[in-house]
Design an enzyme around this catalytic site. Sequence first.
Site, PDB file in Angstrom:
ATOM      1  CB  CYS A 104     -10.983  -1.889   0.331  1.00 20.97           C
ATOM      2  SG  CYS A 104     -10.331  -1.211  -1.207  1.00 20.97           S
ATOM      3  CD  GLU A 130      -5.563  -5.717  -1.217  1.00 20.76           C
ATOM      4  OE1 GLU A 130      -4.983  -4.615  -1.099  1.00 20.76           O
ATOM      5  OE2 GLU A 130      -6.291  -6.189  -0.333  1.00 20.76           O
ATOM      6  CB  CYS A 150      -5.309  -1.191  -1.474  1.00 24.62           C
ATOM      7  SG  CYS A 150      -6.598  -0.328  -0.575  1.00 24.62           S
ATOM      8  CB  CYS A 192      -8.816  -3.959  -3.731  1.00 21.30           C
ATOM      9  SG  CYS A 192      -7.605  -2.666  -3.417  1.00 21.30           S
ATOM     10  CG  ASN A 249      -0.375  -0.180   2.527  1.00 20.78           C
ATOM     11  OD1 ASN A 249       0.608  -0.895   2.686  1.00 20.78           O
ATOM     12  ND2 ASN A 249      -0.958   0.448   3.531  1.00 20.78           N
ATOM     13  CB  ILE A 250       1.610   3.713  -2.263  1.00 21.87           C
ATOM     14  CG1 ILE A 250       2.525   2.531  -2.627  1.00 21.87           C
ATOM     15  CG2 ILE A 250       2.352   5.043  -2.390  1.00 21.87           C
ATOM     16  CD1 ILE A 250       3.052   2.532  -4.031  1.00 21.87           C
TER      17      ILE A 250
HETATM   18  N1  THU Z   1      -5.143  -1.406   2.720  1.00 21.33           N
HETATM   19  C1  THU Z   1      -4.609  -2.233   1.763  1.00 21.33           C
HETATM   20  O1  THU Z   1      -3.559  -1.929   1.192  1.00 21.33           O
HETATM   21  N2  THU Z   1      -5.274  -3.374   1.465  1.00 21.33           N
HETATM   22  C2  THU Z   1      -6.363  -3.829   2.133  1.00 21.33           C
HETATM   23  O2  THU Z   1      -6.853  -4.912   1.827  1.00 21.33           O
HETATM   24  C3  THU Z   1      -6.958  -3.030   3.204  1.00 21.33           C
HETATM   25  C4  THU Z   1      -6.389  -1.668   3.386  1.00 21.33           C
HETATM   26  C5  THU Z   1      -4.390  -0.219   3.098  1.00 21.33           C
HETATM   27  C6  THU Z   1      -4.968   1.097   2.659  1.00 21.33           C
HETATM   28  C7  THU Z   1      -4.367   2.047   3.682  1.00 21.33           C
HETATM   29  O3  THU Z   1      -3.063   2.404   3.246  1.00 21.33           O
HETATM   30  C8  THU Z   1      -4.237   1.202   4.929  1.00 21.33           C
HETATM   31  O4  THU Z   1      -4.292  -0.147   4.508  1.00 21.33           O
HETATM   32  C9  THU Z   1      -5.296   1.453   5.971  1.00 21.33           C
HETATM   33  O5  THU Z   1      -6.562   1.361   5.427  1.00 21.33           O
END
Ligand code: THU
Length: 124
Positions: A80, A49, A47, A83, A36-37
């Site tokens: 989410c 994914e 995210c 994604c 995630n960035i």
């Molecule tokens: N996030 C993801 O990268 N993937 C997920 O499946 C759930 C949430 C990240 C987004 C954000 O950077 C952090 O987690 C908190 O929501």
Amino acid sequence: MDAARKARLNACAEFSHFKVGAALETTDGTIIAGCNIENATYGLTICAERVAMFKALSEGHREFRRVAVVADTEAPTPPCGACRQILWEFGGDLEVILANLKMETGRHRLSDLLPSPFDARLLK
Ligand code: THU
């Protein structure tokens, strides 16, 4: 899961401190990972994914078998809604494997996580 755990270490998560890694496996066995960035506007966060999927697509991959998602939580961290949509449109009915730093925490078909999806078939 190992590739997702490794990618997670690169997460740019200085706002939420919630680091996530994802790894997609193509039908030929190639693994493409992402993390995630986050950024200062929050809303432009991507995210793990979607980073993994966009990396894979931009490298020419088009057929996928499964995706692993790793976070440092006891409970599973499922993708989410945004994604789920992107994974569905570009990956189809993937197997979605959820894990934490030690073990698998869940396994689903994407079609169970995203029933009645909107996709290109409905644009015809
Ligand atoms: N996030 C993801 O990268 N993937 C997920 O499946 C759930 C949430 C990240 C987004 C954000 O950077 C952090 O987690 C908190 O929501």
